[in-house]
Design a protein around this motif. Structure first.
Motif, PDB file in Angstrom:
ATOM      1  N   LEU A  49     -24.988   3.677   3.189  1.00 20.98           N
ATOM      2  CA  LEU A  49     -25.222   2.736   2.001  1.00 20.98           C
ATOM      3  C   LEU A  49     -23.727   2.850   1.101  1.00 20.98           C
ATOM      4  CD1 LEU A  49     -26.971   1.234   0.107  1.00 20.98           C
ATOM      5  CD2 LEU A  49     -27.749   3.406  -1.040  1.00 20.98           C
ATOM      6  N   GLU A  50     -23.241   4.035   0.972  1.00 20.20           N
ATOM      7  CA  GLU A  50     -21.939   4.294   0.157  1.00 20.20           C
ATOM      8  C   GLU A  50     -20.855   3.213   0.784  1.00 20.20           C
ATOM      9  OE1 GLU A  50     -18.736   7.884  -0.885  1.00 20.20           O
ATOM     10  OE2 GLU A  50     -20.661   8.491  -0.088  1.00 20.20           O
ATOM     11  N   ILE A 108     -21.392  -0.501   0.114  1.00 15.26           N
ATOM     12  CA  ILE A 108     -21.281  -0.693  -1.357  1.00 15.26           C
ATOM     13  C   ILE A 108     -19.724  -0.797  -1.522  1.00 15.26           C
ATOM     14  CG2 ILE A 108     -21.343  -0.042  -3.565  1.00 15.26           C
ATOM     15  CD1 ILE A 108     -24.069   1.348  -3.009  1.00 15.26           C
ATOM     16  N   GLU A 109     -18.998   0.071  -0.966  1.00 15.66           N
ATOM     17  CA  GLU A 109     -17.589   0.118  -1.191  1.00 15.66           C
ATOM     18  C   GLU A 109     -16.865  -1.007  -0.428  1.00 15.66           C
ATOM     19  OE1 GLU A 109     -13.703   2.761   0.290  1.00 15.66           O
ATOM     20  OE2 GLU A 109     -15.558   3.585   0.341  1.00 15.66           O
ATOM     21  N   LEU A 166     -18.351  -4.230   0.072  1.00 11.29           N
ATOM     22  CA  LEU A 166     -18.896  -5.240  -0.801  1.00 11.29           C
ATOM     23  C   LEU A 166     -17.961  -5.386  -2.172  1.00 11.29           C
ATOM     24  CD1 LEU A 166     -22.851  -5.226  -0.997  1.00 11.29           C
ATOM     25  CD2 LEU A 166     -21.260  -7.007  -0.040  1.00 11.29           C
TER      26      LEU A 166
END
Length: 356
Positions: free
Chosen positions: A223-224, A227-228, A230
């Protein structure tokens, strides 16, 4: 008892929410892979260039490029997996080279090492420069190149070759290292400290996280990363301040000298090794579109990213030439070899069949 029911419902809702969050990265990634698997989408490849018009294998070649995969290997970091195609054939990790059936001179053999330009990005098997070397000279050539390799990886691969073939006779064998582009574009990055490949940070991060197998950081790492990615996708990568922060050879004299000197030291070590086995060694500084006077008006090499990268090459390449000329191995500077050519480069460093 009502509060127990409410608590359980809240716990279940929380777990469901966390589950959805954890499913977002793999779900979106696999959807993206399905969407981008369209064979007709070659927008990231230079198939539109005029220099490819006379070749009927162009579309097939870049489609095959999309299907290639690599595997981690100790000492050399990665190698492209074996592949059988119409334009790309890889056997035992080596891009297959043209075999001259009618004209053969077995007195001398040539081993070519380098990055993707040696490997042959942008051309079919018969138009890699090792293949054309065989066609034009009659000498047998073996292509040891690999996409993304710096000279240190080529040295490791050469060392493996000697170790595995301990009784090898290197008499009449010429070893060529064709380097420079990857040293600068990889090692001039500000986040690349020490004598590392472009994958060093990635491998270190994976190994570090493996030590925390059941930690929260491991659970939420996908997930981290999602997001990075994105954030980076929507970040203005053309921002000059951001791009300048990615590279620092042009602002750090010590870093530029380190990158240049370590390439030359690698060449020297390879030369000593080859000579010890009875062969001959030549180092070649490869061309890059930012240096010299090739006609590159048909390429879009005037972006801020290109300006920043060009500054790295214009800083480091003169140092490589300076340090190499002080050594006692064969050295050829080909940085101006495409001067006046109007159909050579397909991007800032790779070339088409005409260039080779």
């Amino acid at each position: 008892m009502r509060w127990i029911k409410i608590t359980l419902i809240n716990i279940l809702l929380t777990l469901a929410f966390i589950g959805i969050l954890l499913l977002i990265p793999p779900t979106f990634y696999n959807l993206y892979k399905v969407i981008t698997k369209d064979k007709s989408d070659l927008s990231d490849f230079p198939v539109h260039l005029e220099l490819y018009k006379e070749f009927d294998w162009t579309i097939q070649h870049f489609n095959e490029m999309k299907d290639l995969s690599t595997t981690y290997s100790d000492f050399i970091t990665w190698r492209t997996d074996d592949f059988e195609g119409e334009t790309i054939n890889i056997k035992n990790g080596l891009r297959q080279t043209y075999k001259n059936e009618t004209k053969s001179d077995s007195s001398s053999k040539y081993y070519f090492f380098g990055g993707s330009t040696t490997w042959g990005t942008g051309v079919n098997d018969d138009n890699t420069y090792p293949s054309l070397f065989t066609k034009f000279t009659g000498h047998e050539a073996t292509n040891f190149g690999e996409k993304g390799y710096i000279a240190r990886q080529s040295l490791a691969y050469l060392s493996n070759h000697f170790i595995i073939n301990s009784k090898i006779d290197m008499n009449n064998i010429n070893v060529i290292f064709y380097d420079g582009v990857n040293e600068v574009v990889q090692r001039c990055r500000s986040d690349n400290e020490g004598f590392n490949t472009s994958r060093a940070a990635q491998i270190k991060e994976i190994l570090k996280n493996n030590d925390k197998e059941f930690s929260f950081s491991t659970t939420f790492r996908q997930l981290e990363n999602f997001i990075e990615k994105l954030i980076n996708k929507f970040k203005d990568n053309e921002d000059l301040r951001y791009l300048n922060s990615l590279y620092n050879c042009d602002t750090s004299k010590e870093k530029a000298q380190e990158v240049a000197q370590e390439l030359v030291n690698t060449w020297k070590t390879a030369s000593d090794l080859v000579n010890a086995y009875g062969g001959t060694f030549t180092a070649i500084l490869q061309p890059v579109a930012y240096i010299g006077n090739a006609n590159i008006e048909y390429l879009n090499l005037s972006t801020n990213e290109d300006k920043v990268k060009a500054s790295q090459y214009k800083t480091v390449y003169p140092l490589i030439k300076k340090f190499a000329k002080d050594q006692n191995f064969n050295f050829i500077d080909l940085t101006n070899t495409y001067d006046g050519c109007s159909n050579c480069y397909i991007d800032f460093c790779h070339v088409g069949p005409q260039g080779h």
